[in-house]
Write a protein that holds these residues in place. Structure first.
Motif, mmCIF file in Angstrom:
data_model
loop_
_atom_site.group_PDB
_atom_site.id
_atom_site.type_symbol
_atom_site.label_atom_id
_atom_site.label_comp_id
_atom_site.label_asym_id
_atom_site.label_seq_id
_atom_site.Cartn_x
_atom_site.Cartn_y
_atom_site.Cartn_z
ATOM 1 N N PRO A 1 0.808 -1.233 0.000
ATOM 2 C CA PRO A 1 0.000 0.000 0.000
ATOM 3 C C PRO A 1 0.834 1.271 0.000
ATOM 4 O O PRO A 1 0.453 2.259 -0.639
ATOM 5 C CB PRO A 1 -0.833 -0.127 1.282
ATOM 6 N N GLU A 2 1.987 1.273 0.703
ATOM 7 C CA GLU A 2 2.798 2.489 0.727
ATOM 8 C C GLU A 2 3.299 2.837 -0.668
ATOM 9 O O GLU A 2 3.277 4.002 -1.086
ATOM 10 C CB GLU A 2 3.984 2.330 1.686
ATOM 11 N N ARG A 3 3.748 1.813 -1.407
ATOM 12 C CA ARG A 3 4.242 2.066 -2.760
ATOM 13 C C ARG A 3 3.103 2.521 -3.679
ATOM 14 O O ARG A 3 3.293 3.401 -4.524
ATOM 15 C CB ARG A 3 4.901 0.802 -3.313
ATOM 16 N N GLN A 4 1.929 1.926 -3.512
ATOM 17 C CA GLN A 4 0.778 2.347 -4.303
ATOM 18 C C GLN A 4 0.459 3.820 -4.071
ATOM 19 O O GLN A 4 0.243 4.582 -5.018
ATOM 20 C CB GLN A 4 -0.454 1.514 -3.937
ATOM 21 N N LEU A 5 0.437 4.215 -2.808
ATOM 22 C CA LEU A 5 0.094 5.597 -2.486
ATOM 23 C C LEU A 5 1.130 6.571 -3.033
ATOM 24 O O LEU A 5 0.792 7.651 -3.530
ATOM 25 C CB LEU A 5 -0.041 5.766 -0.972
ATOM 26 N N VAL B 1 -7.132 1.339 9.887
ATOM 27 C CA VAL B 1 -5.706 1.587 9.683
ATOM 28 C C VAL B 1 -5.420 1.990 8.241
ATOM 29 O O VAL B 1 -4.586 2.868 7.980
ATOM 30 C CB VAL B 1 -4.876 0.348 10.095
ATOM 31 N N TRP B 2 -6.120 1.378 7.281
ATOM 32 C CA TRP B 2 -5.896 1.718 5.873
ATOM 33 C C TRP B 2 -6.529 3.063 5.528
ATOM 34 O O TRP B 2 -5.953 3.844 4.759
ATOM 35 C CB TRP B 2 -6.460 0.621 4.974
ATOM 36 N N VAL B 3 -7.681 3.338 6.096
ATOM 37 C CA VAL B 3 -8.321 4.635 5.855
ATOM 38 C C VAL B 3 -7.421 5.759 6.355
ATOM 39 O O VAL B 3 -7.203 6.772 5.674
ATOM 40 C CB VAL B 3 -9.700 4.685 6.548
ATOM 41 N N VAL C 1 -4.326 6.337 4.075
ATOM 42 C CA VAL C 1 -4.646 7.096 2.863
ATOM 43 C C VAL C 1 -4.961 8.545 3.212
ATOM 44 O O VAL C 1 -4.594 9.471 2.487
ATOM 45 C CB VAL C 1 -5.819 6.435 2.118
ATOM 46 N N ARG C 2 -5.605 8.755 4.331
ATOM 47 C CA ARG C 2 -5.960 10.113 4.744
ATOM 48 C C ARG C 2 -4.705 10.960 4.957
ATOM 49 O O ARG C 2 -4.698 12.166 4.664
ATOM 50 C CB ARG C 2 -6.802 10.049 6.018
ATOM 51 N N ALA C 3 -3.642 10.344 5.427
ATOM 52 C CA ALA C 3 -2.390 11.077 5.617
ATOM 53 C C ALA C 3 -1.793 11.518 4.282
ATOM 54 O O ALA C 3 -1.081 12.521 4.211
ATOM 55 C CB ALA C 3 -1.395 10.205 6.379
ATOM 56 N N ASN D 1 -6.296 17.067 2.376
ATOM 57 C CA ASN D 1 -7.385 18.032 2.216
ATOM 58 C C ASN D 1 -8.591 17.465 1.467
ATOM 59 O O ASN D 1 -9.404 18.224 0.937
ATOM 60 C CB ASN D 1 -6.868 19.272 1.478
ATOM 61 N N VAL D 2 -8.696 16.140 1.434
ATOM 62 C CA VAL D 2 -9.769 15.475 0.689
ATOM 63 C C VAL D 2 -10.472 14.494 1.625
ATOM 64 O O VAL D 2 -9.809 13.800 2.401
ATOM 65 C CB VAL D 2 -9.183 14.714 -0.527
ATOM 66 N N PRO D 3 -11.811 14.405 1.584
ATOM 67 C CA PRO D 3 -12.490 13.376 2.380
ATOM 68 C C PRO D 3 -12.023 11.978 1.975
ATOM 69 O O PRO D 3 -11.982 11.649 0.785
ATOM 70 C CB PRO D 3 -13.969 13.582 2.051
ATOM 71 N N VAL D 4 -11.657 11.174 2.955
ATOM 72 C CA VAL D 4 -11.210 9.798 2.714
ATOM 73 C C VAL D 4 -12.075 8.884 3.574
ATOM 74 O O VAL D 4 -12.122 9.039 4.794
ATOM 75 C CB VAL D 4 -9.720 9.622 3.061
ATOM 76 N N LEU D 5 -12.737 7.933 2.949
ATOM 77 C CA LEU D 5 -13.699 7.103 3.666
ATOM 78 C C LEU D 5 -13.584 5.649 3.247
ATOM 79 O O LEU D 5 -13.125 5.347 2.137
ATOM 80 C CB LEU D 5 -15.124 7.610 3.420
#
Length: 446
Positions: free
Chosen positions: A275-279, A305-307, A310-312, A316-320
């Motif tokens: 996931p880190e590489r994807q982000l 934990v995944w939400v 991604v939020r980090a 400035n975008v809603p992450v759900l």
């Protein structure tokens, strides 16, 4: 036969009108003609000379019908018309061809059990109006008598006005006989029955439905799934004529391409083993983002934990979190971070694929949304993606008046129930089907 009359969607079957709906809710279950003999037996009829014409906003049906059984011979002609302004009129003119005894002849209307507890404004034959209520407990006697017309709400912002002519109508509670409806029928039971009918005796009746807008409801922001349709100028121009607020993108590598549609992007991001590489590979500046919906491979609902990871990345975008599969996955896995909202998708063809079931399944939306709110609180509720058929299945009905009627019902539900956003169908599906394009171009019925 599926029919449309303005916002009304309904079915014609064997002389009857079924499941008359608007704004995602059923207003009338059935309208039909019945001849009941002196023992309350229903005398069957056969239809001849059926003629019909239908378009996206109206229809006209006519036919002859003949009852010929047990010495009873009665014929009638029907004309059924639906118009774009939201009226449906069923008119009959009949004549007895033999002498017989009857308990009832005429048009009957079934009101769905969803009407329980709703107020009815009844107009009497002398013009006086009175407020009554569809009973919750089973009424042993007729809950409403002496009806010339009635009006009641059936969806937020929608009422139905039903006018009767040719007789005096009254209502009975069909639950007394294990039927799941209320029935309005002609000829009061206070009159003597059975009654004799002589050859040449005539019956002329009509039932007219009119849709009434009783208030405005905020329209849910709508989006489409971005598929392989290229962002050519003609396509972009057509899309911008629709009432679309965003596009759902399921491949972050296409963000720059998606930006060419000049609409915010709802990014559906599935995290895999790295996931880190994807982000790190996602160019968050390539397109304006409406929100990011997080999925995690192997999890029915992306865990907190995944939400938060991604939020980090998208500060400035809603992450759900998003639920994979069906609503059941979210309902059975309620633990995640819902502070920015929660997303799930749906389609009406999980267990049944016939037209009637597809339309009936619109009624499940309210329970789904109410259930999510019971554990997600006041967090925004995002419906994405909403499909007409299972993933990967193309159903030709989507591009027809039937598919448009289902879509109108779904969009009306989402607005009425106050969802934060709804992504419904794909760009290609809408641009390839004029009935669907018209739905997204107009004011969505509430």
């Amino acid at each position: 036969m599926h029919l449309q009359a303005g916002e009304w969607a309904l079915e014609f079957r064997d002389g009857d009108l079924w499941h008359i709906r608007a704004a995602g809710a059923e207003a009338v279950e059935r309208i039909y003609f019945a001849l009941r003999d002196e023992n309350w037996g229903t005398v069957p009829f056969r239809i001849e000379g059926l003629s019909h014409g239908a378009g996206p906003d109206g229809f006209r049906i006519s036919f002859q019908a003949l009852h010929d059984s047990g010495g009873i011979r009665f014929q009638w002609r029907a004309v059924i018309e639906g118009k774009a302004e939201g009226t449906i009129r069923y008119t009959v003119a009949g004549e007895a061809l033999s002498a017989f005894r009857k308990n009832r002849i005429g048009l009957c209307v079934h009101h769905p059990l969803a009407c329980m507890g709703r107020e009815i404004v009844v107009t009497r034959p002398d013009g006086r109006s009175e407020k009554r209520v569809f009973p919750r407990l089973i009424s042993p006697h007729q809950p409403v008598l002496d009806i010339r017309s009635m009006r009641y709400g059936f969806a937020q912002g929608r009422e139905i006005d039903i006018a009767f002519s040719g007789d005096i109508w009254e209502m009975e509670d069909q639950r007394n006989w294990s039927d799941a409806n209320f029935k309005t029928y002609p000829t009061p039971l206070s009159l003597p029955f059975p009654a004799g009918v002589q050859p040449g005796a005539t019956v002329e009746q009509s039932v007219e439905l009119r849709l009434v807008h009783s208030g405005a409801v905020r329209q849910a922001p709508l989006g489409l799934v971005l598929d392989a349709v290229p962002p050519e100028p003609g396509n972009v121009e057509r899309l911008h004529r629709l009432k679309i607020s965003h596009l759902r993108l399921e491949d972050p590598a296409r963000l720059a391409e998606a930006a060419r549609w000049n609409l915010p992007v709802e990014l559906a991001l599935e995290l895999g083993d790295e996931p880190e590489r994807q982000l790190a590979a996602v160019d968050a500046s390539a397109a304006p983002l409406a929100r990011v919906i997080v999925y995690r491979r192997g999890e029915p609902v992306a865990s907190a934990v995944w939400v938060q990871m991604v939020r980090a990345r998208f500060a400035n975008v809603p992450v759900l979190p998003g639920a994979t599969g069906h609503f059941a996955e979210l309902n059975r896995n309620r633990a995640s971070d819902f502070s920015h909202g929660v997303a799930f998708g749906l389609h009406p063809q999980v267990h049944a694929f016939d037209d009637e079931s597809i339309m009936a399944n619109l009624a499940s939306h309210e329970s789904m949304i109410e259930t999510v709110r019971s554990f997600a609180g006041g967090s925004p509720l995002v419906l994405s993606p909403v499909r007409f058929a299972p993933p990967g299945v193309e159903d030709a009905r989507l591009g027809t008046a039937f598919g448009a009627a289902w879509t109108r019902g779904a969009l009306a539900n989402f607005s009425r129930l106050g969802v934060a956003s709804a992504t419904v169908h794909s760009v290609k599906a809408v641009l390839d089907a004029p009935p669907l394009e018209a739905v997204f171009a107009g004011d969505v019925p509430q």
